[in-house]
Design a protein around this motif. Sequence first.
Motif, PDB file in Angstrom:
ATOM      1  N   ILE A 138     103.085  83.708  43.538  1.00 19.91           N
ATOM      2  CA  ILE A 138     104.379  84.388  43.721  1.00 19.91           C
ATOM      3  C   ILE A 138     104.590  84.549  45.229  1.00 19.91           C
ATOM      4  O   ILE A 138     103.673  84.957  45.947  1.00 19.91           O
ATOM      5  N   ASN A 139     105.782  84.214  45.681  1.00 17.82           N
ATOM      6  CA  ASN A 139     106.147  84.465  47.081  1.00 17.82           C
ATOM      7  C   ASN A 139     107.178  85.574  47.107  1.00 17.82           C
ATOM      8  O   ASN A 139     108.119  85.562  46.313  1.00 17.82           O
ATOM      9  N   TYR A 140     106.992  86.544  47.975  1.00 15.14           N
ATOM     10  CA  TYR A 140     108.105  87.466  48.214  1.00 15.14           C
ATOM     11  C   TYR A 140     108.322  87.642  49.709  1.00 15.14           C
ATOM     12  O   TYR A 140     107.383  87.531  50.509  1.00 15.14           O
ATOM     13  N   THR A 141     109.589  87.867  50.039  1.00 13.81           N
ATOM     14  CA  THR A 141     109.959  87.942  51.455  1.00 13.81           C
ATOM     15  C   THR A 141     110.353  89.378  51.785  1.00 13.81           C
ATOM     16  O   THR A 141     111.189  89.959  51.123  1.00 13.81           O
ATOM     17  N   ARG A 142     109.685  89.899  52.764  1.00 17.27           N
ATOM     18  CA  ARG A 142     109.937  91.273  53.186  1.00 17.27           C
ATOM     19  C   ARG A 142     110.716  91.231  54.485  1.00 17.27           C
ATOM     20  O   ARG A 142     110.341  90.492  55.409  1.00 17.27           O
ATOM     21  N   ARG A 143     111.786  91.998  54.575  1.00 14.70           N
ATOM     22  CA  ARG A 143     112.516  92.086  55.850  1.00 14.70           C
ATOM     23  C   ARG A 143     112.009  93.318  56.581  1.00 14.70           C
ATOM     24  O   ARG A 143     112.175  94.435  56.107  1.00 14.70           O
ATOM     25  N   GLU A 144     111.406  93.103  57.726  1.00 14.77           N
ATOM     26  CA  GLU A 144     110.824  94.236  58.460  1.00 14.77           C
ATOM     27  C   GLU A 144     111.667  94.544  59.698  1.00 14.77           C
ATOM     28  O   GLU A 144     112.078  93.622  60.406  1.00 14.77           O
ATOM     29  N   PRO A 145     111.911  95.827  59.962  1.00 13.58           N
ATOM     30  CA  PRO A 145     112.674  96.169  61.179  1.00 13.58           C
ATOM     31  C   PRO A 145     111.942  95.674  62.423  1.00 13.58           C
ATOM     32  O   PRO A 145     110.702  95.677  62.462  1.00 13.58           O
ATOM     33  N   LEU A 146     112.718  95.257  63.442  1.00 11.31           N
ATOM     34  CA  LEU A 146     112.109  94.586  64.594  1.00 11.31           C
ATOM     35  C   LEU A 146     111.255  95.493  65.468  1.00 11.31           C
ATOM     36  O   LEU A 146     110.299  95.049  66.089  1.00 11.31           O
ATOM     37  N   GLY A 147     111.637  96.764  65.566  1.00 12.44           N
ATOM     38  CA  GLY A 147     110.949  97.669  66.497  1.00 12.44           C
ATOM     39  C   GLY A 147     111.976  98.333  67.385  1.00 12.44           C
ATOM     40  O   GLY A 147     113.046  98.749  66.919  1.00 12.44           O
ATOM     41  N   VAL A 148     111.686  98.369  68.688  1.00 17.67           N
ATOM     42  CA  VAL A 148     112.656  98.965  69.635  1.00 17.67           C
ATOM     43  C   VAL A 148     113.691  97.897  69.998  1.00 17.67           C
ATOM     44  O   VAL A 148     113.336  96.798  70.424  1.00 17.67           O
ATOM     45  N   VAL A 149     114.953  98.239  69.822  1.00 15.75           N
ATOM     46  CA  VAL A 149     116.004  97.268  70.178  1.00 15.75           C
ATOM     47  C   VAL A 149     116.985  97.890  71.180  1.00 15.75           C
ATOM     48  O   VAL A 149     117.107  99.107  71.264  1.00 15.75           O
ATOM     49  N   ALA A 150     117.664  97.010  71.911  1.00 12.19           N
ATOM     50  CA  ALA A 150     118.638  97.470  72.913  1.00 12.19           C
ATOM     51  C   ALA A 150     120.045  97.177  72.419  1.00 12.19           C
ATOM     52  O   ALA A 150     120.316  96.092  71.898  1.00 12.19           O
TER      53      ALA A 150
END
Length: 486
Positions: A138-150
């Motif tokens: 099974i493959n699942y794709t997680r969208r993770e927040p990038l971190g600090v953004v400008a």
Amino acid sequence: MVFIVFMEKILNYINGGLQEPVCKQFMINTSPATGQIIGQIPDSDAADVALAVQAAAQAFPHWSACGVQERSKILLKLADLVEKNLDALAEAESLDNGKPLKLARTVDIPRAVQNIQFYATAAMHLHDEAYYTEPQAINYTRREPLGVVACISPWNLPLYLFTWKIAPALAAGCTVVAKPSEVTPLTAFLFSKLCIEAGLPAGVLNIVHGLGHKAGQALVENPDVEAISFTGGTQTGKKIAQIVAPRFKKLSLELGGKNPNIVFEDCDFEKAVQGSVLAAFSNQGQICLCGSRLLVQKSIYDKFKQAFLAKAAALKVGNPALSEVQVGAVVSEGHYNKILSCIKLAREEGGKILLGGGPVQLPAPNDKGFFIAPTVIEGLSQECRTNQEEIFGPVVTLMPFETEEEALQYANGTEYGLAATIWTENLKRAHRIAHGIKSGIVWVNCWLLRDLRTPFGGMKQSGVGREGGFEALRFFTEEKNICIKL
Ligand code: TXE
């Protein structure tokens, strides 16, 4: 909370508190409608940016992990507070930017509320993908927040564009260092007070005020900033792209436009005239989406010209605080001089000024304000600088065309590709032209009708990437695929 906006000493919002810049240096903030000093702006530098990035990095683990519902709850509270303070924020926006108060009250601030509400709820509907790799995984794709953004925003729609960037970033779980334009910092400052009132955790949003080449550039260069969302001039966009390309940071650029407004002989004439005036002169022509090149089919050119000139001449230029005023001051003395030099260039290029063509002198208290009359120019070639370069003021050119092919050639004949408007009652023609135009947005028989779910952005020199809808949430997150062997 009651805001007193006059003589406001603006402070940076870092790690949940309001503070002076490290260097203790301030610049003056003037009102473009009166020329009066209305406050002080921190002249922040890399030291302030470093503190803000550090605070954002510390806040990231909790904010990204607390769950979308928790983030949504706080953001909705913030939206409510912006709505409650609509009048004070609108007054501040008008004072700082020169735009009619009525416009700030009906467009800028309500849209800021909508931006936050939209992303506070949209984030709850962002879904991940899963694939059953029959029969072994099974493959699942997680969208993770990038971190600090400008998030770097401009002066034309200050709080509107500021929230258009920070809302999706925060909703996606990123922490943010934002730099509003130094030309219009006031509403972002008032907004920082509302963030404190809303209980936004310290460091989740940090607002650093200061000059673009100083505070802005330090933010772009900071190695702990993972992505940059920028709206502003194309030249600045190029500079930022050069800095971040070798660092492989994610980049979203919303840049300038030189948008065609195409009027066909089979249009609904009254609606086309009315809509074209709005597209030309709203916000003193200082919207990247403004229709600054009016292309009109030859058979109705004279009739359209007379009707357009009559409507444009009837626009009331004046003190932005007055409810009957439709055209306020342009944003600053520097920009005023730039627009006037563009009109001078148009004259030198052989343009005939049909309307306006210079400053409007108003009585006190606006006698030192930066007012320019709605200006309409004809007789210029498609290739001249006036028809190629963004003026970003209340200045439009009129050009006749004969065939659809010619209209398309003119419409696509600049380096920009942000937006276009088409006026026709012929549905097939509307589709044909819309498909032929190289721009990110096409309006048919309307202008600036926005649905926040739609992708927003430009082609060619008008930018890279799309904001709006899930696009912005995807920008502030990164996919990770996880493959599990069964
Ligand atoms: O924008 P800048 P300016 C167009 C319009 C206008 C021209 C220049 O034609 O005449 O751009 O306007 C920050 N690193 N638009 O000079 O400089 C800056 O502090 C990082 C189109 O005011 O691009 C501000 O916060 N940041 C437009 C923001 O970038 C930098 C809206 C935008 O400022 C920086 C406004 C740097 N090196 C102007 N230099 C649109 N697309 O809506 C500046 N900044």
